[in-house]
Design a protein around this motif. Structure first.
Motif, PDB file in Angstrom:
ATOM      1  N   ASP A   1       6.375  -4.169  11.528  1.00 41.25           N
ATOM      2  CA  ASP A   1       6.004  -4.136  10.113  1.00 41.25           C
ATOM      3  C   ASP A   1       7.181  -4.601   9.256  1.00 41.25           C
ATOM      4  N   VAL A   2       6.868  -5.136   8.089  1.00 44.15           N
ATOM      5  CA  VAL A   2       7.881  -5.538   7.123  1.00 44.15           C
ATOM      6  C   VAL A   2       7.922  -4.502   6.005  1.00 44.15           C
ATOM      7  N   PRO A   3       9.084  -3.925   5.711  1.00 43.14           N
ATOM      8  CA  PRO A   3       9.155  -2.945   4.620  1.00 43.14           C
ATOM      9  C   PRO A   3       8.741  -3.575   3.293  1.00 43.14           C
TER      10      PRO A   3
ATOM     11  N   GLY B   1       0.799  -1.219   0.000  1.00 44.48           N
ATOM     12  CA  GLY B   1       0.000   0.000   0.000  1.00 44.48           C
ATOM     13  C   GLY B   1       0.832   1.270   0.000  1.00 44.48           C
ATOM     14  N   LYS B   2       0.164   2.380   0.302  1.00 43.71           N
ATOM     15  CA  LYS B   2       0.812   3.683   0.219  1.00 43.71           C
ATOM     16  C   LYS B   2       1.903   3.884   1.265  1.00 43.71           C
ATOM     17  N   ASP B   3       1.752   3.252   2.444  1.00 43.81           N
ATOM     18  CA  ASP B   3       2.769   3.454   3.485  1.00 43.81           C
ATOM     19  C   ASP B   3       3.983   2.554   3.288  1.00 43.81           C
ATOM     20  N   ALA B   4       3.978   1.721   2.234  1.00 47.77           N
ATOM     21  CA  ALA B   4       5.116   0.860   1.880  1.00 47.77           C
ATOM     22  C   ALA B   4       5.513  -0.067   3.027  1.00 47.77           C
TER      23      ALA B   4
END
Length: 516
Positions: A480-482, A460-463
């Motif tokens: 979170d995973v990049p 998504g937008k937040d990568a």
């Protein structure tokens, strides 16, 4: 145990499992400790302070890496010559008026010490901070026989009065702040009242008053040992408060419990370790109190000295070439102060007197990874390697962790086979098998990399990927995973460089021909 038992690969501790073995798997105990915000705050503050002090004093020595190498080499020599060095130590201690006892396991060591104390007709002893006596559960064994053991190290005293367990090798009460310590003292010390403040000097004075009478009235003391010198029969304890020295000099009888790996060959070898240990542990250039004693000296200090040499699984560790360097540990705790896992979970999550990275490799080896939940301890690491970087004797903890993980997997497979169970592949088994298949083939790897844009789309937008299915969800539960890159390096290189690389080579050849 006799000296001829050394090197036996099957010696395992038969007692004190509550001190060496986890009651529940590390992930479960760690999850509980993660909920203690105050403990995590206390540990973070303390470890970062000690870490900074250590870095400053280590940077002062231009030959620090040579000192590490010397310490590591000496420890390797000790492990190679351990039976002979122990016999030499016994001969020199005995020649100087001491008595040496050999203990195969915790049960035997506790029996020896308890009988020695009872023979003196006392029901109270004082103790110097000792990892070995904590390992075997000596205090509980003495209490069961009606003998009270008072810890004289300030941090150990705090833990004892708080009916708690140590959470750090060097600073057992690292998980407590001074307000919590003040409350413990007011509740447990008869000499204190509500007027006691939480100022460090006031807390130290309260502990001093509490211990003073016990120092003067106790005729038996129990200690550990940082080092034992085979050449002379000398034992040594290093500390920062002076309470240990009171224990080692005032009582009439001194009983020392020492792990068989704590030897150094010669007195001169102490020079190396007395530089490595204080800098790595407390961030000091030297220990404020370095006490040494050799047997019995008439009219000076204890007039009766007993040395209990403790195996308790150490000969089993010695029999494993890939894991035996865990016995090189000089108990400095530097690895704990840099470990990101320990910083978040604290020492109690490890369920052992040896927490942190060193505990994750030592405890499972003392009992065997197949014993209880200890098989989960080697997974209590990110394998970042910070522990190896700071270890003063260069123990390759990450490599031993991987070795023990393999032992755990093999033990699990063997157990299932013995139970004649049809092996059902786990998610991890399937994932590793799939990864092995893909990574062993260039074409399959290239095909898999074609799916990278799908991962970016899901991010998504937040990568960021905040959820993954199955076993991978254990990772995204906490972080979170990049998002993956738009394309792999392999495809980028093929698209941008492969043709130009060939053209460059052709131009170079033409230029060389023209020059010729």
């Amino acid at each position: 145990m006799s000296r001829t038992d050394l090197g036996m690969p099957t010696v395992r501790p038969a007692y004190g499992h509550g001190h060496i073995t986890l009651d529940e798997p590390f992930p479960d105990s760690a999850r509980t400790q993660l909920g203690n915000a105050q403990m995590r705050k206390n540990i973070r503050h303390a470890t970062h302070s000690i870490r900074a002090k250590r870095a400053r004093v280590v940077d002062e020595l231009p030959d620090w890496q040579r000192l590490r190498a010397a310490g590591s080499a000496l420890k390797q020599q000790v492990m190679a010559d351990l039976p002979a060095l122990l016999e030499q130590l016994e001969a020199n201690v005995t020649a100087r008026g001491g008595v040496v006892h050999w203990a195969r396991d915790a049960e035997e060591a506790n029996r020896i010490v308890t009988e020695l104390v009872k023979a003196k007709g006392v029901d109270e002893v004082i103790k110097v901070k000792s990892m070995a006596t904590q390992e075997i559960g000596l205090e509980e064994a003495l209490n069961a026989e009606g003998i009270a053991a008072t810890e004289t190290d300030l941090a150990e005293l705090i833990v004892q009065l708080g009916h708690d367990k140590p959470s750090h090798i060097l600073v057992p009460a690292i998980h407590k702040n001074r307000n919590e310590i003040r409350d413990i003292f007011v509740r447990e010390m008869e000499e204190t009242d509500e007027s006691l403040t939480s100022e460090p000097k006031d807390l130290a004075e309260a502990a001093r008053r509490h211990l003073r009478e016990r120092f003067l009235r106790s005729s038996v003391a129990i200690s550990g040992a940082n080092f034992g010198v085979a050449e002379t029969g000398t034992l040594s304890v290093v500390e920062s408060e002076g309470n240990g020295r009171m224990c080692l000099t005032l009582p009439e009888t001194l009983i020392t419990v020492m792990g068989i790996e704590k030897l150094v060959p010669t007195f001169q070898d102490l020079e190396v370790f007395l530089q490595l240990l204080p800098r790595s542990s407390t961030g000091e250039r030297m220990n404020p109190y370095t006490s040494m004693w050799t047997g019995v000296t008439p009219g000076d200090g204890p007039q009766e000295f007993h040395l209990v040499l403790l195996d308790n699984g150490r000969s089993a560790v010695l029999s494993d070439p890939a894991g035996r360097s865990a016995l090189h540990c000089i108990r400095c705790s530097a690895c704990m102060n840099v470990c990101p896992v320990y910083e978040q979970t604290g020492g109690h999550a490890y369920g052992s007197v040896y927490p942190g990275p060193i505990g994750a490799i030592l405890s499972p080896q003392l009992t065997g990874v197949e014993d209880g939940a200890n098989g989960t301890l080697p997974y209590a690491s990110s394998l970042c390697g910070a522990c190896y970087d700071v270890c003063p004797v260069a123990i390759d903890i990450p490599s031993i962790l991987v070795h023990l993980r393999d032992q755990d997997v093999q033990a699990t497979h063997a157990r299932k086979k013995a139970e004649k169970k049809v092996p059902v592949p786990s998610q991890m088994d399937l994932m590793m098998k799939g990864a092995s298949t893909v990574m062993s083939s260039g074409s399959l790897m290239s095909l898999a990399e074609r799916g990278l844009p799908v991962g970016r789309l899901l991010a998504g937008k937040d990568a960021k990927l905040g959820w993954l299915p199955g076993i991978a969800g254990g990772w995204t539960d906490q972080r979170d995973v990049p998002a993956p890159p738009q394309e792999s390096f392999r495809h980028w290189w093929k698209r941008n460089r492969s043709g130009s690389g060939q053209q460059d080579a052709e131009q170079t050849t033409t230029s060389e021909e023209e020059q010729a």
